[in-house]
Design an enzyme around this catalytic site. Structure first.
Site, mmCIF file in Angstrom:
data_model
loop_
_atom_site.group_PDB
_atom_site.id
_atom_site.type_symbol
_atom_site.label_atom_id
_atom_site.label_comp_id
_atom_site.label_asym_id
_atom_site.label_seq_id
_atom_site.Cartn_x
_atom_site.Cartn_y
_atom_site.Cartn_z
ATOM 1 N N SER A 1 30.429 -4.653 -59.677
ATOM 2 C CA SER A 1 30.714 -5.660 -58.653
ATOM 3 C C SER A 1 30.777 -4.967 -57.301
ATOM 4 C CB SER A 1 32.041 -6.352 -58.953
ATOM 5 O OG SER A 1 32.360 -7.264 -57.921
ATOM 6 N N MET B 1 28.985 -18.136 -54.320
ATOM 7 C CA MET B 1 30.179 -18.983 -54.240
ATOM 8 C C MET B 1 30.184 -19.642 -52.872
ATOM 9 S SD MET B 1 32.875 -16.442 -56.176
ATOM 10 C CE MET B 1 31.947 -14.923 -55.901
ATOM 11 N N MET C 1 33.288 -17.207 -65.806
ATOM 12 C CA MET C 1 34.373 -16.640 -65.015
ATOM 13 C C MET C 1 35.651 -16.621 -65.849
ATOM 14 S SD MET C 1 32.900 -15.970 -62.158
ATOM 15 C CE MET C 1 34.383 -15.524 -61.219
ATOM 16 N N ASP D 1 32.609 -12.380 -66.090
ATOM 17 C CA ASP D 1 32.981 -11.901 -64.756
ATOM 18 C C ASP D 1 34.457 -12.173 -64.514
ATOM 19 O OD1 ASP D 1 33.199 -11.166 -62.125
ATOM 20 O OD2 ASP D 1 31.747 -12.606 -61.346
ATOM 21 N N HIS E 1 25.768 -13.806 -56.837
ATOM 22 C CA HIS E 1 26.662 -14.844 -57.344
ATOM 23 C C HIS E 1 27.104 -15.666 -56.134
ATOM 24 C CE1 HIS E 1 30.876 -15.772 -59.222
ATOM 25 N NE2 HIS E 1 30.146 -16.858 -59.050
ATOM 26 N N HIS F 1 25.725 -6.327 -58.894
ATOM 27 C CA HIS F 1 26.268 -7.675 -58.785
ATOM 28 C C HIS F 1 26.854 -7.905 -57.396
ATOM 29 C CE1 HIS F 1 28.128 -11.385 -60.292
ATOM 30 N NE2 HIS F 1 29.232 -11.022 -59.641
#
Length: 216
Positions: free
Chosen positions: A5, A65, A134, A170, A63, A30
């Site tokens: 991450s 969001m 998640m 994740d 990812h 990621h």
């Protein structure tokens, strides 16, 4: 598969972090992208992703969001992302956006919040190459694993043969959780502060230890 991450990396030395993680055997980089609206935080932008892309040939995922990701998909494709995740709550026409990602030559994925039930996304799974479950509430690093999500993960594993997606986890992926869930059929894990960053030893040493303990 292990996905560092990059939100947890040292941004003063981002290019060097990418090089070290690449050499250590990271599978995918990621990138958590937050807009301060869909989640109560902001993180990682296009220039960060471009820096990562310049310093590795390995896949990069984004990812997203963010609100209304369909308006911005091209930004991340042009920045060099190979996989793009969206949240089903982030816009009205989710399947259309998944198709848009695939048509651009990228892999499409759904990211599922802890409180999003399988019944809300099952009809979309035929459009997914990857599913990102998640196990913390999205928006912040350093949270605790939400144990109640484990039952949903086990159910998602049973849907893999039907829909053909790969399942990744994740959020608070500790070595113990990686070992436990990989045996259940999870394909990969996003690694943050629970398993990779800020640990003793080199990235290569940490990743080697994780691979030895996981059924991947």
């Amino acid at each position: 598969m292990f996905f560092p991450s990059m939100m947890c990396a040292d941004f003063d030395h981002l290019a060097e972090e990418v090089r070290l993680l690449d050499e250590a055997g990271a599978d995918v980089f990621h990138c958590d992208v937050m807009d301060g609206c869909f989640v109560p935080n902001m993180a990682m932008g296009i220039e960060d992703i471009k820096c990562i892309r310049r310093n590795t040939k390995k896949p990069i995922d984004a990812h997203l969001m963010i609100e209304n990701p369909s308006d911005k998909i091209k930004w991340f494709i042009d920045a060099g992302c190979d996989i793009i995740y969206i949240h089903p709550e982030s816009e009205r026409y989710v399947v259309r956006t998944l198709a848009q990602i695939r048509e651009a030559g990228c892999k499409a994925g759904l990211a599922i919040n802890p409180d999003t039930g399988i019944e809300k996304i099952e009809e979309m799974l035929h459009m997914c190459d990857y599913l990102l479950a998640m196990t913390v509430n999205p928006g912040f690093a350093g949270q605790k694993f939400l144990e109640f999500v484990t039952a949903k993960i086990i159910k998602l594993v049973t849907l893999k043969p039907k829909f053909g997606f790969k399942l990744f986890i994740d959020g608070a992926c500790s070595p113990q959780k990686i070992q436990e869930l990989s045996k259940q059929g999870v394909d990969g894990f996003v690694l943050g502060t629970s398993a990779l960053f800020g640990k003793k030893g080199s990235y290569a040493h940490v990743l080697e230890s994780l691979y030895k303990g996981a059924a991947l």
